[in-house]
Design an enzyme around this catalytic site. Structure first.
Site, PDB file in Angstrom:
ATOM      1  CE  LYS A   1      -2.310   3.354   2.039  1.00 20.45           C
ATOM      2  NZ  LYS A   1      -1.823   4.597   1.401  1.00 20.45           N
TER       3      LYS A   1
ATOM      4  N   GLY B   1       6.421   5.042   8.540  1.00 20.45           N
ATOM      5  CA  GLY B   1       5.633   6.271   8.533  1.00 20.45           C
ATOM      6  C   GLY B   1       5.743   6.980   9.864  1.00 20.45           C
ATOM      7  CB  SER B   2       3.742   9.668  11.295  1.00 20.99           C
ATOM      8  OG  SER B   2       2.452   9.112  11.220  1.00 20.99           O
TER       9      SER B   2
ATOM     10  N   GLY C   1       1.919   4.675  13.232  1.00 18.65           N
ATOM     11  CA  GLY C   1       2.555   3.421  13.659  1.00 18.65           C
ATOM     12  C   GLY C   1       1.857   2.829  14.877  1.00 18.65           C
TER      13      GLY C   1
ATOM     14  CD  GLU D   1      12.630   0.505  10.085  1.00 16.70           C
ATOM     15  OE1 GLU D   1      13.101   1.456  10.744  1.00 16.70           O
ATOM     16  OE2 GLU D   1      13.200  -0.584   9.967  1.00 16.70           O
TER      17      GLU D   1
ATOM     18  CB  CYS E   1      12.909   8.498   8.960  1.00 16.82           C
ATOM     19  SG  CYS E   1      13.767   7.287   7.984  1.00 16.82           S
TER      20      CYS E   1
ATOM     21  CD  GLU F   1      10.438  12.571  11.742  1.00 16.18           C
ATOM     22  OE1 GLU F   1       9.282  12.142  11.941  1.00 16.18           O
ATOM     23  OE2 GLU F   1      11.345  11.890  11.271  1.00 16.18           O
TER      24      GLU F   1
HETATM   25  P1  NAD Z   1       1.939   8.545   7.730  1.00 16.41           P
HETATM   26  O1  NAD Z   1       2.104   7.711   8.930  1.00 16.41           O
HETATM   27  O2  NAD Z   1       0.863   9.526   7.681  1.00 16.41           O
HETATM   28  O3  NAD Z   1       1.733   7.628   6.419  1.00 16.41           O
HETATM   29  C1  NAD Z   1       2.556   6.541   6.118  1.00 16.41           C
HETATM   30  C2  NAD Z   1       1.745   5.504   5.383  1.00 16.41           C
HETATM   31  O4  NAD Z   1       0.738   4.997   6.250  1.00 16.41           O
HETATM   32  C3  NAD Z   1       1.001   6.029   4.146  1.00 16.41           C
HETATM   33  O5  NAD Z   1       1.003   5.014   3.150  1.00 16.41           O
HETATM   34  C4  NAD Z   1      -0.410   6.231   4.666  1.00 16.41           C
HETATM   35  O6  NAD Z   1      -1.403   6.188   3.662  1.00 16.41           O
HETATM   36  C5  NAD Z   1      -0.531   5.075   5.613  1.00 16.41           C
HETATM   37  N1  NAD Z   1      -1.554   5.225   6.644  1.00 16.41           N
HETATM   38  C6  NAD Z   1      -2.073   6.377   7.165  1.00 16.41           C
HETATM   39  N2  NAD Z   1      -2.989   6.090   8.107  1.00 16.41           N
HETATM   40  C7  NAD Z   1      -3.039   4.733   8.215  1.00 16.41           C
HETATM   41  C8  NAD Z   1      -3.776   3.826   9.041  1.00 16.41           C
HETATM   42  N3  NAD Z   1      -4.649   4.246   9.953  1.00 16.41           N
HETATM   43  N4  NAD Z   1      -3.551   2.506   8.904  1.00 16.41           N
HETATM   44  C9  NAD Z   1      -2.653   2.054   8.008  1.00 16.41           C
HETATM   45  N5  NAD Z   1      -1.956   2.846   7.184  1.00 16.41           N
HETATM   46  C10 NAD Z   1      -2.130   4.184   7.289  1.00 16.41           C
HETATM   47  O7  NAD Z   1       3.355   9.189   7.544  1.00 16.41           O
HETATM   48  P2  NAD Z   1       3.780  10.240   6.441  1.00 16.41           P
HETATM   49  O8  NAD Z   1       3.459  11.602   6.865  1.00 16.41           O
HETATM   50  O9  NAD Z   1       3.242   9.793   5.139  1.00 16.41           O
HETATM   51  O10 NAD Z   1       5.379  10.008   6.457  1.00 16.41           O
HETATM   52  C11 NAD Z   1       6.223  10.794   7.217  1.00 16.41           C
HETATM   53  C12 NAD Z   1       6.646  10.062   8.480  1.00 16.41           C
HETATM   54  O11 NAD Z   1       7.219   8.797   8.176  1.00 16.41           O
HETATM   55  C13 NAD Z   1       7.723  10.812   9.221  1.00 16.41           C
HETATM   56  O12 NAD Z   1       7.416  10.858  10.588  1.00 16.41           O
HETATM   57  C14 NAD Z   1       8.986   9.980   9.000  1.00 16.41           C
HETATM   58  O13 NAD Z   1       9.970  10.047   9.957  1.00 16.41           O
HETATM   59  C15 NAD Z   1       8.452   8.612   8.877  1.00 16.41           C
HETATM   60  N6  NAD Z   1       9.369   7.804   8.080  1.00 16.41           N
HETATM   61  C16 NAD Z   1      10.139   6.869   8.709  1.00 16.41           C
HETATM   62  C17 NAD Z   1      11.037   6.108   7.999  1.00 16.41           C
HETATM   63  C18 NAD Z   1      11.879   5.059   8.662  1.00 16.41           C
HETATM   64  O14 NAD Z   1      12.420   4.204   7.989  1.00 16.41           O
HETATM   65  N7  NAD Z   1      12.057   5.065   9.972  1.00 16.41           N
HETATM   66  C19 NAD Z   1      11.154   6.280   6.630  1.00 16.41           C
HETATM   67  C20 NAD Z   1      10.365   7.234   6.019  1.00 16.41           C
HETATM   68  C21 NAD Z   1       9.454   7.993   6.758  1.00 16.41           C
END
Ligand code: NAD
Length: 499
Positions: free
Chosen positions: A188, A241-242, A246, A263, A297, A397
């Site tokens: 996804k 993601g965030s 997470g 992550e 990240c 962040e």
């Molecule tokens: P986000 O958590 O909003 O989205 C990440 C993904 O999760 C997207 O595909 C989104 O559609 C999906 N998502 C959103 N709500 C969901 C739910 N309820 N259930 C399942 N999936 C859902 O994060 P973002 O704003 O898109 O990304 C930025 C964040 O990601 C930053 O905090 C960054 O540090 C983190 N990040 C971490 C790493 C790592 O490897 N540690 C890498 C890249 C980004």
């Protein structure tokens, strides 16, 4: 500029973009028939549309992945899996420019950075191709009358939820080890950057991957991500993601006792001792905070610097900032746009808060636009000086091109500042003293420490965070263990003695 980059810049889009879900080896419209748009952050204009999925599409993808798991994929030997993954790496390399231009347009980053991401995706498939037939189990000594052994089994159908900042490389670093382990996949991608995960579907099919083994459902987190991670057919969720998302992914997975790797975010320190080569440290950190406009990240978001070297570091660093070109990603500047208006708003809010708080803004600090067109979502490379541990910009962040400089007087204070956030993803250490380097590596809480080269290493090195930065490790052979479970078999091999 390549011909493809030039024509894409001129027309604002490119032909041959995928636009539908990939399920069971074919393209499918959303069950609801809905679509949504992807925007070019360099211009702020929509350039493609794609399927807006929901739970019905997730169900179809999980059904396909479950059928492939118990059917055609199981019949393929580990060595043949390895050949499929190796062919995938070769095909990604053969189509690298197309992948890179699509990635650049979808997420905004400079096309040169997108090329590096595509190369790292190919490398992930190559690395795990070699591991398919090597993750063997053990024989366990139980005594003369027994045979006991362990087998590494694939866990089953795996879900991969991917963010928008490194779409193809994050997809590859999760999908390649999952396939290598013999699992099937439902991916996804983020709704801001769905395209390269879809391109990968065609590449995997060309490489010989059976239908149903890799599936992609596009759409929003609420409509696709949530039903996917809470689906009882999913055996493992790899989420990037965030922190907030997470946590909700972990809660949803827990209801089915599904394992997760998370992550999440970071606020990583680069600790700079006065005895290091300051010029090298400044050049490295320039790249490590302004790559992808700081939307990394593991960015070096805080320079924790020995006070004696602060002035020299700042001089060199700010001179470096002045050399950074800014513009549309397809022109391959040093700094591209941020991914979305929301992201621009978030960065601006943090910097305005710091300004109001009296924080010294050494350079940058404002929104801007592509100097060639006046369009796009840009933020100037920014340096905030003498940031206190408790400051909002130090604790959170920002996920943008904003460096916080935090001076220290002794090594204990350096460690305290480095460990002063809820995050513990990576850390950099710059020093010419061997003992100091390894003392800092020991005392800084992080999943990965880079000494005298920020971002040293690649797919071979396990990567992931502690505390709010996440759970588990990706990359390396460690990353493949997420997709394997151990079965132990203990057998009596000779009749029991009766007395
Ligand atoms: P986000 O958590 O909003 O989205 C990440 C993904 O999760 C997207 O595909 C989104 O559609 C999906 N998502 C959103 N709500 C969901 C739910 N309820 N259930 C399942 N999936 C859902 O994060 P973002 O704003 O898109 O990304 C930025 C964040 O990601 C930053 O905090 C960054 O540090 C983190 N990040 C971490 C790493 C790592 O490897 N540690 C890498 C890249 C980004």
């Amino acid at each position: 500029m390549t011909d493809l980059a030039a024509t894409t810049l001129a027309t604002g889009t490119l032909p041959g973009l995928p636009s539908r879900h990939w399920i069971d080896g074919g393209w499918h419209d959303a069950a609801s028939g809905r679509t949504m748009e992807s925007f070019d952050p360099g211009s702020g204009k929509a350039f493609a549309s794609f399927a807006r999925g929901d739970a019905a599409d997730v169900q179809a993808a999980v059904d396909a992945a479950l059928a492939a798991m118990t059917g055609r994929w199981r019949g393929i030997t580990p060595s043949e899996r390895g050949r499929i993954l190796m062919r995938t790496a070769e095909l990604i390399r053969a189509n690298a420019e197309f992948y890179a231009v699509v990635e650049c347009l979808d997420c905004g980053k400079p096309v040169g950075e997108a090329r590096v991401d595509v190369a790292s995706a190919a490398r992930a498939f190559e690395y795990y191709a070699g591991a398919c037939d090597k993750m063997h189990g053990l024989t366990i000594p139980l005594g003369h009358d027994y045979l006991a052994y362990s087998v590494n089994e694939p866990v089953g159908v795996t879900a991969h939820v991917i963010p928008w900042n490194y779409p193809i490389s994050t997809t590859a670093r999760g999908v390649a080890p999952a396939l290598a382990a013999g699992c099937t996949v439902v991916a996804k991608p983020a709704e801001q950057t769905p395209l390269t995960a879809l391109l990968l579907a065609e590449t995997l099919k060309q490489a010989g991957l059976p239908d149903g083994v890799y599936n992609v459902v596009t759409g929003t987190g609420a409509e696709v991500g949530a039903p996917l991670v809470s689906h009882p057919g999913i055996a493992h969720v790899a989420f990037t993601g965030s922190v907030a998302t997470g946590c909700s992914v972990m809660q949803a997975a827990a209801r089915n006792v599904t394992s997760v790797t998370l992550e999440l975010g970071g606020k990583s320190p680069a600790v700079v001792m006065a005895d290091c080569d300051i010029e090298t440290a400044a050049a490295d950190i320039l790249a490590a905070i302004y790559e992808n406009a700081g939307q990394i990240c593991s960015a070096a978001a805080r320079v924790v610097i020995e006070r004696a070297a602060q002035a020299e570091f700042l001089d060199r660093f700010v001179a470096g900032v002045r050399t950074l070109s800014l513009g549309h990603g397809l022109r391959n500047p040093r700094v591209g746009p941020v991914n979305s208006p929301n992201q621009l708003e978030r960065i601006s809010d943090f910097v305005e808060g710091a300004r109001a708080n009296g924080t010294e803004i050494v350079t940058g600090g404002s929104r801007t636009s592509d100097p060639d067109t006046g369009l796009g979502w840009f933020f100037e490379p920014t340096v905030l000086n003498n940031v206190k541990m408790s400051d909002r910009v130090a604790q959170n962040e920002i996920f943008g091109p904003v460096l916080c400089v935090q001076p220290f007087d002794d090594i204990e204070e350096a460690v305290a500042i480095a460990n002063s956030t809820n995050f513990a993803l990576v850390a950099g250490v710059y020093t010419s003293d061997f003992g100091t380097a390894h003392r800092l590596a020991r005392d800084i809480d992080a999943g990965q420490v880079f000494i005298n080269e920020y971002f040293a290493g690649g797919i071979e090195i396990p990567f992931g965070g502690n505390r709010h930065s996440g759970i588990g490790r990706e990359k390396g052979l460690e990353g493949m263990r997420n997709y394997l479970r151990v079965k132990s078999v203990a057998a009596r091999t000779s009749p029991r003695r009766t007395h």
